[in-house]
Scaffold this motif. Structure first.
Motif, mmCIF file in Angstrom:
data_model
loop_
_atom_site.group_PDB
_atom_site.id
_atom_site.type_symbol
_atom_site.label_atom_id
_atom_site.label_comp_id
_atom_site.label_asym_id
_atom_site.label_seq_id
_atom_site.Cartn_x
_atom_site.Cartn_y
_atom_site.Cartn_z
ATOM 1 N N GLY A 1 -3.690 9.761 -9.804
ATOM 2 C CA GLY A 1 -4.774 9.470 -9.225
ATOM 3 C C GLY A 1 -4.609 10.178 -7.546
ATOM 4 N N SER A 2 -5.368 9.401 -6.552
ATOM 5 C CA SER A 2 -5.437 10.258 -5.397
ATOM 6 C C SER A 2 -4.329 9.272 -4.482
ATOM 7 C CB SER A 2 -6.768 9.993 -4.731
ATOM 8 O OG SER A 2 -6.954 8.897 -4.156
ATOM 9 N N ALA B 1 -1.698 1.018 -10.740
ATOM 10 C CA ALA B 1 -0.765 1.496 -9.715
ATOM 11 C C ALA B 1 -0.106 0.224 -9.062
ATOM 12 C CB ALA B 1 -1.463 2.381 -8.723
ATOM 13 N N GLN B 2 -1.167 -0.640 -8.851
ATOM 14 C CA GLN B 2 -0.813 -2.065 -8.133
ATOM 15 C C GLN B 2 0.404 -2.955 -8.846
ATOM 16 O OE1 GLN B 2 -2.061 -2.439 -5.277
ATOM 17 N NE2 GLN B 2 -2.342 -4.568 -4.803
ATOM 18 N N GLN C 1 -8.747 3.765 -1.242
ATOM 19 C CA GLN C 1 -9.511 3.558 -2.656
ATOM 20 C C GLN C 1 -9.474 1.892 -3.040
ATOM 21 O OE1 GLN C 1 -8.146 6.330 -5.491
ATOM 22 N NE2 GLN C 1 -7.748 4.702 -6.958
ATOM 23 N N GLU D 1 0.832 -1.204 0.051
ATOM 24 C CA GLU D 1 -0.052 0.118 0.107
ATOM 25 C C GLU D 1 0.863 1.248 -0.062
ATOM 26 O OE1 GLU D 1 -2.123 -0.919 3.430
ATOM 27 O OE2 GLU D 1 -3.968 -1.411 2.353
ATOM 28 N N VAL E 1 -8.975 -1.124 -4.697
ATOM 29 C CA VAL E 1 -8.038 -1.788 -5.812
ATOM 30 C C VAL E 1 -8.576 -2.861 -6.923
ATOM 31 C CG1 VAL E 1 -5.765 -2.850 -6.393
ATOM 32 C CG2 VAL E 1 -6.151 -1.195 -4.382
ATOM 33 N N ASP F 1 -5.306 -3.065 -11.793
ATOM 34 C CA ASP F 1 -5.089 -1.720 -11.476
ATOM 35 C C ASP F 1 -3.467 -1.428 -11.902
ATOM 36 O OD1 ASP F 1 -6.017 0.640 -9.723
ATOM 37 O OD2 ASP F 1 -3.950 0.056 -8.827
ATOM 38 N N GLN G 1 -0.014 5.715 -7.631
ATOM 39 C CA GLN G 1 -1.262 6.404 -7.838
ATOM 40 C C GLN G 1 -1.315 7.887 -8.041
ATOM 41 O OE1 GLN G 1 -4.421 3.577 -5.059
ATOM 42 N NE2 GLN G 1 -4.434 5.722 -4.517
ATOM 43 N N ARG H 1 1.974 1.577 -3.410
ATOM 44 C CA ARG H 1 0.812 1.642 -4.433
ATOM 45 C C ARG H 1 0.188 3.412 -4.474
ATOM 46 N NH1 ARG H 1 -4.721 1.848 -3.557
ATOM 47 N NH2 ARG H 1 -4.451 0.903 -1.447
ATOM 48 N N LEU H 2 0.186 3.813 -3.127
ATOM 49 C CA LEU H 2 0.049 5.194 -3.051
ATOM 50 C C LEU H 2 0.701 6.192 -3.955
ATOM 51 C CD1 LEU H 2 -0.733 5.599 0.868
ATOM 52 C CD2 LEU H 2 -2.485 5.716 -1.065
#
Length: 263
Positions: free
Chosen positions: A123-124, A137-138, A129, A111, A131, A135, A118, A114-115
């Motif tokens: 993204g945010s 970002a993942q 959010q 995580e 997943v 995805d 994102q 991933r943030l």
């Protein structure tokens, strides 16, 4: 006002990716960085050394926008970023780690990365959010964790990692933003002797295989001299020398700056 992100750093062929001219910072009448100037080529590894209080971290703070510039300029891939915010510089491709570990210890390892991915993908930064399969970002997070040797630790809480692995996680977070220029401020700080070799190899492989331009402050001289193409020596806020490791370590002025000790 436009909300479009600044373009990522892409220097012209043969041009420096980072140019610093007369960079100065004075706070309360004290000059902490004094007229520093140098160029860094794309893909180059520059070590930044100097005694305690020499201005190394202050230089990084100026380059990344955390300190106000009172003189001189910083140019990234031909764009003057001297007055830009830290976030604008990051969007242009300037990445930074800090002396103190800075991860979200209550989130999982994956995580955390991933943030960052994102945010880079537009993204945010919301960890809650949802997943979805596939995805982007993942997927970036997974590749970045594999890159630093933490692929099997993705579901562990970041707070459960050793200090050395937290440093690797910080590198994975940085890689997820795909920076062109990476500023590493004492990445070995607090890392156990047993973990230094592994972290050094991760940094070396990121430089070699990812082609990242790296500037690194570190007190482990054996680590730095084995990684660097050139060494920049800071002393009393000034750039004392900038040359190959062999020439810098044999320079009498540099040795004097280190209280006469051979490097």
């Amino acid at each position: 006002m436009s909300t479009q992100p600044a373009p990522a750093a892409r220097p012209a062929a043969g041009a420096p990716v980072l140019q610093v001219e007369g960079l100065t910072c004075a706070i309360g009448g004290a000059v902490i960085v004094d007229g520093v100037g140098f160029d860094v080529a794309p893909g180059e590894f520059v070590a930044v050394i100097g005694p305690n209080g020499a201005g190394k971290t202050s230089l990084f703070n100026l380059l990344s926008g955390l300190l106000p510039v009172t003189g001189g300029t910083v140019t990234l891939a031909g764009a003057d970023i001297t007055r830009e915010s830290p976030s604008a510089r990051a969007r242009r491709g300037l990445g930074r780690t800090f002396q103190a570990s800075s991860v979200f210890v209550g989130l999982t390892v994956r995580e955390n990365v991933r943030l960052a991915a994102q945010a880079k993908l537009g993204g945010s930064m919301r960890p809650w959010q949802r997943v979805r399969p596939g995805d982007a970002a993942q997927e970036v997070a997974g590749r970045s964790l594999e890159r630093v040797g933490l692929g099997a630790r993705g579901e562990d809480l970041a707070g459960a990692l050793s200090h050395g692995d937290k440093r690797k996680l910080e590198l994975a977070i940085l890689l997820a933003t795909d920076p062109a220029v990476v500023l590493l401020d004492e990445p070995m700080a607090g890392v156990s002797i047993e973990d230094v070799a592994g972290l050094t190899e991760v940094i070396a492989s990121v430089h070699r295989e990812e082609g990242k331009t790296v500037l690194m402050v570190e007190h482990h001289m054996d680590v730095l001299l084995g990684l660097a193409d050139r060494v920049a020596v800071m002393h009393h806020g000034k750039l004392l020398a900038l040359d190959t490791p062999a020439k810098v370590t044999s320079d009498p002025a540099v040795q004097q700056a280190y209280l006469g000790e051979s490097l």
